[in-house]
Design an enzyme around this catalytic site. Structure first.
Site, PDB file in Angstrom:
ATOM      1  N   ARG A  54      17.262  12.365   1.780  1.00 42.76           N
ATOM      2  CA  ARG A  54      16.242  12.282   0.753  1.00 42.76           C
ATOM      3  C   ARG A  54      15.034  13.087   1.216  1.00 42.76           C
ATOM      4  NH1 ARG A  54      14.261  10.011  -3.670  1.00 42.76           N
ATOM      5  NH2 ARG A  54      12.046   9.554  -3.788  1.00 42.76           N
ATOM      6  N   ILE A  55      14.477  13.894   0.309  1.00 43.73           N
ATOM      7  CA  ILE A  55      13.151  14.465   0.530  1.00 43.73           C
ATOM      8  C   ILE A  55      12.191  13.541  -0.204  1.00 43.73           C
ATOM      9  CG2 ILE A  55      11.614  16.409   0.092  1.00 43.73           C
ATOM     10  CD1 ILE A  55      14.113  18.204   0.014  1.00 43.73           C
ATOM     11  N   HIS A  56      11.403  12.790   0.544  1.00 39.89           N
ATOM     12  CA  HIS A  56      10.497  11.836  -0.102  1.00 39.89           C
ATOM     13  C   HIS A  56       9.080  12.385  -0.035  1.00 39.89           C
ATOM     14  CE1 HIS A  56       9.417   7.846  -1.643  1.00 39.89           C
ATOM     15  NE2 HIS A  56       8.302   8.023  -0.974  1.00 39.89           N
TER      16      HIS A  56
ATOM     17  N   CYS B 272       7.919   5.208  -6.423  1.00 35.50           N
ATOM     18  CA  CYS B 272       8.095   5.853  -5.107  1.00 35.50           C
ATOM     19  C   CYS B 272       8.405   4.859  -3.992  1.00 35.50           C
ATOM     20  CB  CYS B 272       6.845   6.639  -4.740  1.00 35.50           C
ATOM     21  SG  CYS B 272       6.362   7.825  -5.992  1.00 35.50           S
TER      22      CYS B 272
ATOM     23  N   GLN C  50      11.837   3.528  -4.242  1.00 36.61           N
ATOM     24  CA  GLN C  50      12.844   4.550  -3.923  1.00 36.61           C
ATOM     25  C   GLN C  50      12.954   4.763  -2.413  1.00 36.61           C
ATOM     26  OE1 GLN C  50      13.937   7.817  -6.167  1.00 36.61           O
ATOM     27  NE2 GLN C  50      12.464   7.494  -7.794  1.00 36.61           N
TER      28      GLN C  50
ATOM     29  N   ARG D  24       1.915  14.929  -5.760  1.00 38.21           N
ATOM     30  CA  ARG D  24       2.508  16.227  -6.115  1.00 38.21           C
ATOM     31  C   ARG D  24       1.662  17.394  -5.601  1.00 38.21           C
ATOM     32  NH1 ARG D  24       3.458  13.529 -11.150  1.00 38.21           N
ATOM     33  NH2 ARG D  24       5.565  12.731 -11.122  1.00 38.21           N
TER      34      ARG D  24
ATOM     35  N   THR E 236       0.643  11.227 -16.661  1.00 37.02           N
ATOM     36  CA  THR E 236       0.461  11.773 -15.309  1.00 37.02           C
ATOM     37  C   THR E 236       0.266  13.292 -15.326  1.00 37.02           C
ATOM     38  OG1 THR E 236       1.498  11.933 -13.115  1.00 37.02           O
ATOM     39  CG2 THR E 236       2.999  11.715 -14.965  1.00 37.02           C
TER      40      THR E 236
ATOM     41  N   ASP F  29       2.963  20.114 -10.991  1.00 34.71           N
ATOM     42  CA  ASP F  29       3.636  19.858  -9.716  1.00 34.71           C
ATOM     43  C   ASP F  29       3.410  21.043  -8.794  1.00 34.71           C
ATOM     44  OD1 ASP F  29       5.337  19.198  -7.618  1.00 34.71           O
ATOM     45  OD2 ASP F  29       6.828  18.326  -8.964  1.00 34.71           O
TER      46      ASP F  29
ATOM     47  N   ARG G   3       4.312  21.137  -5.495  1.00 36.37           N
ATOM     48  CA  ARG G   3       5.092  21.007  -4.271  1.00 36.37           C
ATOM     49  C   ARG G   3       6.147  22.108  -4.138  1.00 36.37           C
ATOM     50  NH1 ARG G   3       7.072  15.064  -5.513  1.00 36.37           N
ATOM     51  NH2 ARG G   3       7.428  16.143  -7.469  1.00 36.37           N
TER      52      ARG G   3
ATOM     53  N   LYS H 113      14.453  19.785  -6.179  1.00 36.59           N
ATOM     54  CA  LYS H 113      14.772  19.503  -4.776  1.00 36.59           C
ATOM     55  C   LYS H 113      16.232  19.865  -4.480  1.00 36.59           C
ATOM     56  CE  LYS H 113      11.371  15.817  -4.103  1.00 36.59           C
ATOM     57  NZ  LYS H 113      11.133  14.361  -3.974  1.00 36.59           N
TER      58      LYS H 113
END
Ligand SMILES: [Zn+2]
Length: 209
Positions: A61-63, A79, A82, A106, A126, A138, A140, A166
């Protein structure tokens, strides 16, 4: 010749592993590994478990850091749940990696995230809130997270994510993504609206009732 061709496709390293220690947690025993970027001031924290060089497919996972959800248990988003679900799955399977990417909100930072929450208190969603503050929805990117997974020895992964960007980045970096694993988190009335926005405006693969 073939070898040289393969070698020429390897991108220059942009991260380095700088520290590695045991981390016993409420969920189980992990290793915690620190990476730093060689091209920026960014740092990455990795939770890892099991033999990652075995050639077997591993859960990953990329968290993206969410202080409000991960630390304080905010239910404005999913989040924290998860992250907990991902740790539990890795513990059960005995092998896997979470790259904890410190890009709060983000990529806008915690203070701007609080400003965005204030706008949300007045009715913005959001994405509208971020845009009204002058940020892209976003900001990221995940290339270095993929590089970290490769550095750890992973080649074949099962990705715990709803975010197609991702998954795309991992594939592009050369990781074989054999499965997308749904993280089943308890729904909460508070973040139903947030999940709907993620699905409708950001293309996330979320099932919304
Ligand atoms: Zn969150």
């Amino acid at each position: 010749m073939t070898l040289r061709l393969i070698h020429s496709k390897v991108a220059p390293r942009t991260v380095e592993r700088v520290a590695d220690a045991r981390l016993p947690t409420e969920t189980g025993e992990f290793r915690i590994i620190g990476f730093r970027s060689l091209v920026s001031t960014e740092e990455f924290v990795v939770l890892a478990k099991g033999d990652l060089h075995s050639g077997q497919t591993s859960l990953v996972r990329i968290h993206s850091q969410c202080m409000t959800g991960d630390v304080f248990g905010s239910v404005k988003c999913d989040c924290g749940r998860q992250l907990q679900a991902a740790m539990r799955l890795i513990e059960e399977e005995g092998r896997g990696v979470i790259v904890y990417q410190q890009q709060e909100g983000r990529g806008i930072g915690i203070i701007n995230k609080i400003r965005a929450y204030a706008l949300q208190d007045e009715g913005a969603d959001t994405i509208e809130a971020n845009e009204r503050l002058g940020f892209a929805a976003d900001m990221r990117s995940y290339e270095q997270c993929a590089e970290i997974l490769l550095d750890l020895g992973l080649r074949s992964v099962r990705v715990m994510s709803d975010n197609p960007a991702k998954i795309q980045t991992l594939r592009h970096a050369g990781l074989e993504v054999v499965e997308r694993v749904r993280l089943e988190v308890e729904p909460h009335d508070f973040f139903a609206g947030y999940l709907k926005t993620k699905k409708e405006k950001m293309g996330h693969l979320v099932s919304v009732a």
